[in-house]
Design an enzyme around this catalytic site. Structure first.
Site, PDB file in Angstrom:
ATOM      1  N   CYS A  83       0.781  -1.251   0.000  1.00  0.00           N
ATOM      2  CA  CYS A  83       0.000   0.000   0.000  1.00  0.00           C
ATOM      3  C   CYS A  83       0.807   1.292   0.000  1.00  0.00           C
ATOM      4  CB  CYS A  83      -0.975   0.045   1.171  1.00  0.00           C
ATOM      5  SG  CYS A  83      -2.029  -1.403   1.327  1.00  0.00           S
ATOM      6  N   ASP A 109       1.953   2.775  -2.528  1.00  0.00           N
ATOM      7  CA  ASP A 109       1.449   3.565  -3.646  1.00  0.00           C
ATOM      8  C   ASP A 109       0.127   4.241  -3.301  1.00  0.00           C
ATOM      9  OD1 ASP A 109       0.222   1.098  -3.476  1.00  0.00           O
ATOM     10  OD2 ASP A 109       0.192   0.718  -5.627  1.00  0.00           O
TER      11      ASP A 109
END
Length: 349
Positions: free
Chosen positions: A244, A246
Site C-alpha cells: 500500500c 502507492d
C-alpha cells in the site's frame, strides 16, 4: 573518483569515519566490490535524508530519474532488460536500482552491478543500492542521488517502450503537481458494509500504481519527511501490511492538491507480474510479486484505505476520468471500399 565524492558529498562529510573505513576496503578489493560497497554506503535511512532538504529549484527540469525496486532474484534477468530499456529513453537522466531484499548475498548484488554496467551510459548511468531494509517506504526516500525534479517510480516487472516513457514525462511537464501513470485503480464506499474498499472502475480512477508512477521530487520529501506524527503512523501501516505504499502516496498528493491523478495511454506495456498472465513464460515473475494472490491482495489494500482514512480523519482521494492519449486521430466514420472505417484511415484495394 571516490575521493572526489568523499570531499564533495555532504553525507560523507557527516559520516567521515565510516567513509574512511570504506576507502580502506576499496583499496583491498576488486573494482566490482567497490561498486557494491559504494552503493551500500549511499543508503542512509529516512531521518538522515530529512536533515537537509534540497532546494527544488536546483533540480534538473529537462529529464527524470528512474527508481526501480527489486526484491526477487528470479526477476534479475528481467530487471536488467527493463533497466536497459529505460536507459534508452531520451527523458531519462539516470536509473537507481533499489534492491530491497537485505538477505540477498553480496556476491549476487555485485554481479548485478557488473551486468548493469554493460547497459549504463554516460547519458543515463545505472546505480545499484542494496537496501538494509525491506520497507516499501524506502521507495519514496528523497535521496541525494536524485538530481531531477521529476521522478519515475516503477516495479521490476513492468516493461514500457521508450516512446511511452517520454510521452508520460511530457504529460508531467504540463501537470507537474499531479501523479502521472499507466495503471489506475479506484477507491469506493461500499454501502452494504459501510466502509471504504479498493476496486477497479471502468469509468473513473483515484489511484495510480507504482508499476509506473511519475511525480515531482517534493512529494518524496512530503511522504518521507512531512506530515509529522500523522504521516509517521501512516508509514507504519505500510510497514505492517508490507503493502500500500502507492495508495499512501496517492493520499499524500491528493491531500495537497485536492485533485486526482492523470492516466497516460501507452503504446506498449508488458506487465510480467500480472497474475492474469497465462502459460509458462513469466511464471516465476508472476509468483514473485505481491499481487500474485489477487483476492487476498485486494482485501489487504482495502484494509489500508480504511486505516489511512481512520488515521487521517478524512478521505482526500479524488476521482479522475479518461486518459491522455498520444495520437489524436479522426473519430468520424466513413464508408470506403464497402467498409466503415475511420475517415482518415487509408484503405487498400
Amino acid at each position: 573518483m571516490l575521493l572526489a565524492l568523499y570531499s564533495n558529498s555532504t553525507y560523507f562529510q557527516m559520516k567521515k569515519f565510516k567513509a574512511m573505513f570504506i576507502l580502506t576496503l576499496v583499496l583491498m578489493s576488486s573494482f566490482d566490490f567497490l561498486i557494491l560497497v559504494f552503493s551500500l554506503r549511499l543508503n542512509p535511512n529516512s531521518s538522515d535524508l530529512c536533515e537537509n532538504k534540497v532546494d527544488p529549484r536546483t533540480l534538473r527540469p529537462d529529464q527524470m530519474t528512474v527508481v526501480i525496486s527489486g526484491y526477487s532474484e528470479h526477476r534479475i534477468p528481467l530487471l536488467q532488460s527493463i533497466a536497459a530499456r529505460y536507459s534508452a529513453a531520451a527523458s531519462v537522466s539516470s536509473i537507481l536500482i533499489l534492491w530491497c531484499n537485505p538477505a540477498t548475498p553480496t556476491q549476487t548484488i555485485s554481479q548485478l552491478s557488473k551486468n548493469l554496467s554493460h547497459y549504463s551510459t554516460v547519458n543515463a548511468p545505472i546505480s545499484v543500492i542494496h537496501e538494509t531494509t525491506a520497507s516499501l517506504n524506502s521507495r519514496f526516500y528523497p535521496r541525494e542521488s536524485i538530481d531531477t525534479h521529476a521522478v519515475l517510480i516503477c516495479d521490476d516487472d513492468v516493461e514500457l517502450d521508450s516512446s511511452s516513457i517520454d510521452f508520460a514525462f511530457n504529460i508531467w511537464k504540463s501537470n507537474p503537481n499531479h501523479l502521472i501513470g499507466f495503471f489506475a485503480r479506484s477507491h469506493a464506499y461500499d454501502l452494504n458494509t459501510k466502509s471504504w474498499i479498493y476496486t477497479i472502475s471502468s469509468d473513473k480512477y483515484s489511484i495510480i500504481l507504482t508499476k509506473a508512477m511519475i511525480m515531482k521530487w517534493e512529494y518524496l520529501w512530503e511522504y518521507s519527511c512531512g506530515g509529522g506524527k500523522v504521516n509517521e503512523e501512516l508509514r507504519k501501516i505500510v510497514d505492517a501490511e508490507r503493502n500500500c505504499e502507492d495508495i499512501l502516496m496517492n493520499f499524500v498528493v491528493a491531500d495537497k492538491i485536492n485533485a486526482g491523478p492523470i492516466l497516460a495511454g501507452a503504446e506498449r506495456v508488458r506487465d510480467w507480474g500480472d497474475a492474469r498472465n497465462e502459460g509458462r513464460v513469466g511464471k516465476e515473475e508472476r509468483e514473485a510479486g505481491l499481487s500474485s494472490r489477487r483476492g487476498e491482495h485486494r482485501k489487504r489494500r482495502g484494509d489500508c484505505i480504511r486505516e489511512f482514512h481512520r488515521v487521517l480523519g478524512r478521505m482526500p482521494l479524488r476521482y479522475s476520468y479518461g486518459k491522455v492519449v498520444k495520437s489524436v486521430g479522426e473519430q468520424g466514420l466513413c464508408e470506403k471500399s464497402g467498409k466503415l472505417v475511420f475517415c482518415d484511415q487509408q484503405v487498400f484495394k
